[in-house]
Design a protein around this motif. Structure first.
Motif, PDB file in Angstrom:
ATOM      1  N   SER A 394     122.098 117.267 -64.740  1.00 48.47           N
ATOM      2  CA  SER A 394     122.616 115.954 -64.393  1.00 48.47           C
ATOM      3  C   SER A 394     123.371 115.997 -63.063  1.00 48.47           C
ATOM      4  O   SER A 394     124.138 116.932 -62.795  1.00 48.47           O
ATOM      5  CB  SER A 394     123.553 115.455 -65.494  1.00 48.47           C
ATOM      6  OG  SER A 394     124.198 114.258 -65.102  1.00 48.47           O
ATOM      7  N   GLY A 395     123.169 114.967 -62.254  1.00 47.62           N
ATOM      8  CA  GLY A 395     123.883 114.862 -60.994  1.00 47.62           C
ATOM      9  C   GLY A 395     125.380 114.692 -61.161  1.00 47.62           C
ATOM     10  O   GLY A 395     126.137 114.890 -60.211  1.00 47.62           O
ATOM     11  N   THR A 396     125.824 114.333 -62.357  1.00 46.09           N
ATOM     12  CA  THR A 396     127.253 114.122 -62.609  1.00 46.09           C
ATOM     13  C   THR A 396     127.917 115.334 -63.257  1.00 46.09           C
ATOM     14  O   THR A 396     129.068 115.251 -63.677  1.00 46.09           O
ATOM     15  CB  THR A 396     127.456 112.894 -63.516  1.00 46.09           C
ATOM     16  OG1 THR A 396     126.778 113.105 -64.774  1.00 46.09           O
ATOM     17  CG2 THR A 396     126.893 111.639 -62.853  1.00 46.09           C
ATOM     18  N   GLU A 404     122.101 113.924 -56.877  1.00 45.91           N
ATOM     19  CA  GLU A 404     121.391 113.223 -57.931  1.00 45.91           C
ATOM     20  C   GLU A 404     120.843 114.249 -58.912  1.00 45.91           C
ATOM     21  O   GLU A 404     120.846 115.454 -58.632  1.00 45.91           O
ATOM     22  CB  GLU A 404     120.263 112.369 -57.355  1.00 45.91           C
ATOM     23  CG  GLU A 404     119.227 113.132 -56.553  1.00 45.91           C
ATOM     24  CD  GLU A 404     118.191 112.211 -55.935  1.00 45.91           C
ATOM     25  OE1 GLU A 404     117.272 111.804 -56.655  1.00 45.91           O
ATOM     26  OE2 GLU A 404     118.327 111.904 -54.726  1.00 45.91           O
ATOM     27  N   SER A 405     120.391 113.786 -60.051  1.00 47.60           N
ATOM     28  CA  SER A 405     119.913 114.700 -61.092  1.00 47.60           C
ATOM     29  C   SER A 405     118.647 115.424 -60.642  1.00 47.60           C
ATOM     30  O   SER A 405     117.792 114.853 -59.954  1.00 47.60           O
ATOM     31  CB  SER A 405     119.639 113.929 -62.384  1.00 47.60           C
ATOM     32  OG  SER A 405     120.829 113.355 -62.892  1.00 47.60           O
ATOM     33  N   PHE A 423     113.826 116.698 -57.734  1.00 49.91           N
ATOM     34  CA  PHE A 423     114.602 115.521 -58.089  1.00 49.91           C
ATOM     35  C   PHE A 423     113.989 114.839 -59.308  1.00 49.91           C
ATOM     36  O   PHE A 423     112.760 114.678 -59.391  1.00 49.91           O
ATOM     37  CB  PHE A 423     114.699 114.564 -56.916  1.00 49.91           C
ATOM     38  CG  PHE A 423     115.455 115.141 -55.754  1.00 49.91           C
ATOM     39  CD1 PHE A 423     116.809 115.403 -55.865  1.00 49.91           C
ATOM     40  CD2 PHE A 423     114.811 115.423 -54.559  1.00 49.91           C
ATOM     41  CE1 PHE A 423     117.513 115.951 -54.799  1.00 49.91           C
ATOM     42  CE2 PHE A 423     115.494 115.967 -53.484  1.00 49.91           C
ATOM     43  CZ  PHE A 423     116.865 116.226 -53.616  1.00 49.91           C
ATOM     44  N   ASP A 425     113.784 111.918 -60.271  1.00 55.77           N
ATOM     45  CA  ASP A 425     112.993 110.700 -60.055  1.00 55.77           C
ATOM     46  C   ASP A 425     111.809 110.951 -59.139  1.00 55.77           C
ATOM     47  O   ASP A 425     111.068 110.011 -58.789  1.00 55.77           O
ATOM     48  CB  ASP A 425     113.869 109.576 -59.493  1.00 55.77           C
ATOM     49  CG  ASP A 425     114.419 109.880 -58.100  1.00 55.77           C
ATOM     50  OD1 ASP A 425     114.111 110.967 -57.568  1.00 55.77           O
ATOM     51  OD2 ASP A 425     115.132 109.024 -57.555  1.00 55.77           O
TER      52      ASP A 425
END
Length: 427
Positions: A394-396, A404-405, A423, A425
């Protein structure tokens, strides 16, 4: 997953149009349908034929020094090389590395599974405040050219690479051996190699989950590894000189439990962690050899389960207990079929399931997604040749964050191996 290890322990192609960058501009063809999850059940097992795992490990601890992940990383003895660009044909590339030349070209050891410290702990480091770590599983192939004549006399089982990725520009790593602790006929405690395919792994707390294709899941303890003697590359376990060896590896990771399949037949080909679900959960998926008409092969002996079959590849979910790092329930909470062949990896985010799909030694693989109950998943991005397992990052993630994730993947073929993230996405 080369269909080897003598076609996975001796018996036990319609791509989408892709842009030059590797992103898909047309959906892949596949189907998914909902199944009754209660038919997929596991039974926890804490022993083998020679006794309780806990007793065997306690016996080993009386004669061997223990170690954890930090001790293994502190003795990392092999440099990896940063990837300066994407592996051939890979789209949405973020970052990654390649192995040292000896591991890059080894034909007998084949990389399969991947997981990271962002799976182990939600903040991303192991231990808390510690290192960025990538783990990769490899299985030993005695007949790498698949000519039905063994080039290597001893099947050395599964090894695990601990990669210190704290410096992405200069990763270092060390291999250790996975073992099953046993008690010998003379009463001494020892261990033996785990001769399985290790097609998928998942790190959760101190526990490492490893798929056992025909049986279920094996669980290993990363907090209680053992340091053993080196110098004998063909010996594993307690030797005649009283010392313990592990095919010249310095550390072993003992099995502490298993989850044996007791329900509908399931081919445990890959595994992934879902931290977006509540509670945390794991998903398992199945490999089928045909891309055009995927049917899971349940032929042969040695399968755990009740004998009932659903031949279409499946994704099955079990909930996790973050306090114990065990399964919260041995009954599945979700099951869907997916008409998709050559699935090598799975990682889920609630009802969205990411799949890696391979296509042999000459064609790139693909990262695809399917929603629970949907029938037309889309292709996210192109992966490398010989694409294998997946791990979502996860990007967070608090202590190991990206913009980003990303999703980690790896490639298996000698001379073309890479460990890398794309990535999520596909951008």
């Amino acid at each position: 997953m080369t269909m080897s290890r003598r076609t996975i322990i001796k018996g036990i192609a319609a791509a989408p149009f892709i842009t030059a960058a590797g992103a898909a501009i047309a959906p892949a063809t596949a189907q998914a349908g909902t199944l009754t999850p209660g038919q997929f059940t596991l039974a926890e097992r804490t022993s083998n034929a020679s006794g309780q795992f806990a007793d065997h490990i306690a016996g080993l601890a009386r004669v061997l020094p223990t170690a954890g992940v930090s001790e293994v990383l502190a003795t990392a003895n092999r440099p990896a090389a940063k990837l300066s660009s994407a592996p051939a044909g890979v789209g949405g590339f973020s970052h990654g590395f390649t192995w040292n030349p000896g591991d890059q070209d080894a034909v007998e050891w084949i990389p399969q599974g991947i997981t990271t410290s962002a799976d182990a702990l939600g903040a991303g480091l192991w231990p808390a405040g510690g290192k960025r770590v990538v783990l990769v599983s490899w299985y030993f192939e005695t007949d790498p050219d698949q000519d039905e004549v063994d080039e290597f006399a001893i099947d050395k089982g599964i090894r695990l690479s601990f990669v210190d990725y704290s410096s992405a520009s200069a990763p270092v790593y060390r291999h250790v051996l996975l073992v099953e602790p046993v008690r010998a006929s003379d009463g001494t405690y020892t261990y033996q190699p785990v001769r399985k395919h290790a097609g998928g792994i998942m790190w959760y707390g101190n526990r490492l989950y490893v798929v056992d294709t025909y049986k279920g899941l094996r669980v290993f303890d990363l907090d209680r590894m053992f340091e053993v003697s080196t110098g004998l590359p063909d010996v594993c376990g307690r030797h005649t000189d009283g010392r313990y060896h592990a095919y010249d590896y310095r550390f072993v990771v003992p099995q502490i439990a298993a989850y044996d399949n007791t329900g509908t037949l399931l081919r445990f080909s890959a595994i992934g962690l879902d931290r977006a679900s509540s509670p945390d959960s794991l998903t398992v998926t199945e490999y089928a050899t045909s891309l055009d008409t995927p049917v899971v092969d349940y032929s042969g002996n040695g399968w755990n389960g009740n004998g009932t079959k659903v031949d279409t590849p499946k994704i099955v979910r079990w909930p996790l207990d973050y306090t114990t790092r065990k399964l919260a329930s041995t009954t599945a909470t979700e099951a869907v079929t997916v008409k998709q062949g050559k699935i090598q990896g799975v990682v889920s985010r609630q009802s969205k399931h990411y799949l890696s799909r391979s296509d042999g030694p000459s064609s790139n693989g693909y990262l695809r997604t399917v929603a629970s109950g949907a029938d037309t998943p889309s292709t996210v991005v192109r992966l490398g040749v010989g694409s294998e397992d997946l791990s979502f990052h996860s990007g967070t993630t608090a202590d190991w964050a990206y913009g980003e994730s990303v999703i980690w993947n790896l490639s298996e073929y000698a001379g073309r191996r890479a460990v890398y993230a794309v990535f999520a996405d596909g951008s």
